[in-house]
Each structure stands twice: as structure tokens, then as C-alpha cells.
Design a protein around this motif. Structure first.
Motif, mmCIF file in Angstrom:
data_model
loop_
_atom_site.group_PDB
_atom_site.id
_atom_site.type_symbol
_atom_site.label_atom_id
_atom_site.label_comp_id
_atom_site.label_asym_id
_atom_site.label_seq_id
_atom_site.Cartn_x
_atom_site.Cartn_y
_atom_site.Cartn_z
ATOM 1 N N ILE A 69 -14.727 6.277 22.542
ATOM 2 C CA ILE A 69 -13.289 6.127 22.777
ATOM 3 C C ILE A 69 -13.056 5.258 24.003
ATOM 4 C CG2 ILE A 69 -12.717 8.371 21.782
ATOM 5 C CD1 ILE A 69 -12.241 9.329 24.729
ATOM 6 N N GLN A 72 -8.099 7.991 27.748
ATOM 7 C CA GLN A 72 -8.174 9.409 28.059
ATOM 8 C C GLN A 72 -7.704 10.238 26.872
ATOM 9 O OE1 GLN A 72 -5.781 10.027 31.538
ATOM 10 N NE2 GLN A 72 -7.046 8.708 32.807
ATOM 11 N N LEU A 73 -8.331 11.377 26.705
ATOM 12 C CA LEU A 73 -7.885 12.359 25.733
ATOM 13 C C LEU A 73 -6.990 13.366 26.449
ATOM 14 C CD1 LEU A 73 -11.330 13.047 24.031
ATOM 15 C CD2 LEU A 73 -9.392 11.831 23.016
ATOM 16 N N ARG A 74 -5.975 13.837 25.770
ATOM 17 C CA ARG A 74 -5.102 14.858 26.358
ATOM 18 C C ARG A 74 -5.945 16.102 26.630
ATOM 19 N NH1 ARG A 74 -0.403 15.146 22.887
ATOM 20 N NH2 ARG A 74 0.039 13.189 23.924
ATOM 21 N N LYS A 76 -8.707 16.166 28.013
ATOM 22 C CA LYS A 76 -10.120 15.805 27.832
ATOM 23 C C LYS A 76 -10.737 16.508 26.626
ATOM 24 C CE LYS A 76 -10.969 14.314 32.497
ATOM 25 N NZ LYS A 76 -11.916 14.123 33.548
ATOM 26 N N GLN A 77 -9.928 16.676 25.574
ATOM 27 C CA GLN A 77 -10.451 17.307 24.371
ATOM 28 C C GLN A 77 -9.791 16.730 23.127
ATOM 29 O OE1 GLN A 77 -9.674 21.477 24.952
ATOM 30 N NE2 GLN A 77 -7.575 21.338 24.234
ATOM 31 N N TYR A 78 -10.474 16.925 21.993
ATOM 32 C CA TYR A 78 -9.945 16.493 20.708
ATOM 33 C C TYR A 78 -10.418 17.478 19.645
ATOM 34 C CZ TYR A 78 -14.597 14.680 19.572
ATOM 35 O OH TYR A 78 -15.936 14.578 19.312
ATOM 36 N N ASN A 89 -13.301 10.934 30.000
ATOM 37 C CA ASN A 89 -12.569 9.677 29.819
ATOM 38 C C ASN A 89 -13.524 8.565 29.401
ATOM 39 O OD1 ASN A 89 -10.302 11.031 30.686
ATOM 40 N ND2 ASN A 89 -10.362 10.173 32.751
#
Length: 159
Positions: A69, A72-74, A76-78, A89
């Protein structure tokens, strides 16, 4: 004639692709990032060396490798297939060492290929078997970056 030099600086190993008055520096230990580009008597990249040599800090400058990716992931998770995963990140590569898979140089180019494979540690954040390959090439006063991701999993692998 183009060439590739290896050197160590502050405990890290670098490769310098050189030719026609230009050079590119790559640090496999810092996620395979390009740390310098010098073409036509001009340094083209910013590099904060304090962050480069401090493994506890995010590197400021250079050209980092962002995989799987960018950004940044909201939180830090998906979520994938009903399971929640944590990921830093910009993904997995920029904080890990890469292997040198090959080098070549001649009268018209210098290039280095680096690889990064999935491991039990990476599968905690990204549950796929993969190989990510980077080839950095200096030729004719230009830098080319080729990135190839190979999915070694049975299921689809998002990038």
C-alpha cells in the motif's frame, strides 16, 4: 562505461550505479530505497541522513518502496475476507532489508535487482505468499524503476 560500486556508510551497505557523470545510490537494508540521484552535476533528491541511519525513525527523503500500500490505513488496520489485519503506513517493505538478486553493467547501463519475499512475519500483516522484485536501472542520464509483484497465493492478492 557504466559500473556498480559497493560501499558501507555508518554501518549500512549501499550500491552506487554510475555512468556518464551520473549516479544512483540504493540501500537494500533500508527497504531497497534510492538514497541519492545525481545527474548533470545536480543532486536531485533530498535525504535526511539522520533518519536514514536511525532504524527507529521513518526515513525523510529518498525514494522509498511502498508495497503493498501507499499511504495510511485508518487505525493502521484493514479487513480482508472477514479478518482484521494491522499494517504500518506504506506497507511492509520500507522497514525491511531486501536481497540483491542480480547486477549488470556495460557500455550503456548499470542495473541492480532486489527481491523481497513473504515470510511468516509479513503474513501476520498481509496474509499472502508473494515475491516483490525491484530493478533500478541507470542509462542515458535517466533512472528507471521497475517493480514486479508476483502472487504465490491461491487467492487474489490486493496491492
Amino acid at each position: 562505461m557504466y559500473s556498480i560500486e559497493e560501499f558501507d556508510r555508518q554501518g549500512m551497505h549501499f550500491f552506487r550505479l554510475k555512468g556518464e557523470g551520473a549516479f544512483v545510490e540504493v540501500c537494500p537494508e533500508r527497504g531497497g530505497m534510492i538514497t541519492a540521484i545525481h545527474i548533470a552535476d545536480e543532486d536531485l533528491l533530498y535525504m535526511n541522513e539522520e533518519t536514514l541511519f536511525n532504524l527507529d525513525k521513518n526515513v525523510r527523503g529518498g525514494i522509498p518502496v511502498l508495497f503493498p500500500i501507499a499511504g495510511q490505513l485508518r487505525g493502521k488496520q484493514y479487513e480482508w475476507e472477514g479478518q482484521v489485519y494491522q499494517m504500518a503506513n506504506h506497507g511492509l517493505v520500507r522497514t525491511r532489508p531486501l536481497e540483491v538478486a542480480g547486477q549488470s553493467c556495460g557500455t550503456d547501463h548499470a542495473e541492480i535487482t532486489l527481491v523481497f519475499h513473504s515470510t511468516p512475519e509479513t503474513r501476520v500483516s498481509y496474509p499472502f505468499d508473494f515475491e516483490m522484485q525491484l530493478t533500478y536501472r541507470l542509462a542515458g542520464g535517466k533512472v528507471t524503476i521497475l517493480q514486479k509483484a508476483t502472487n504465490r497465493s491461491v487467492d487474489s492478492m490486493p496491492i
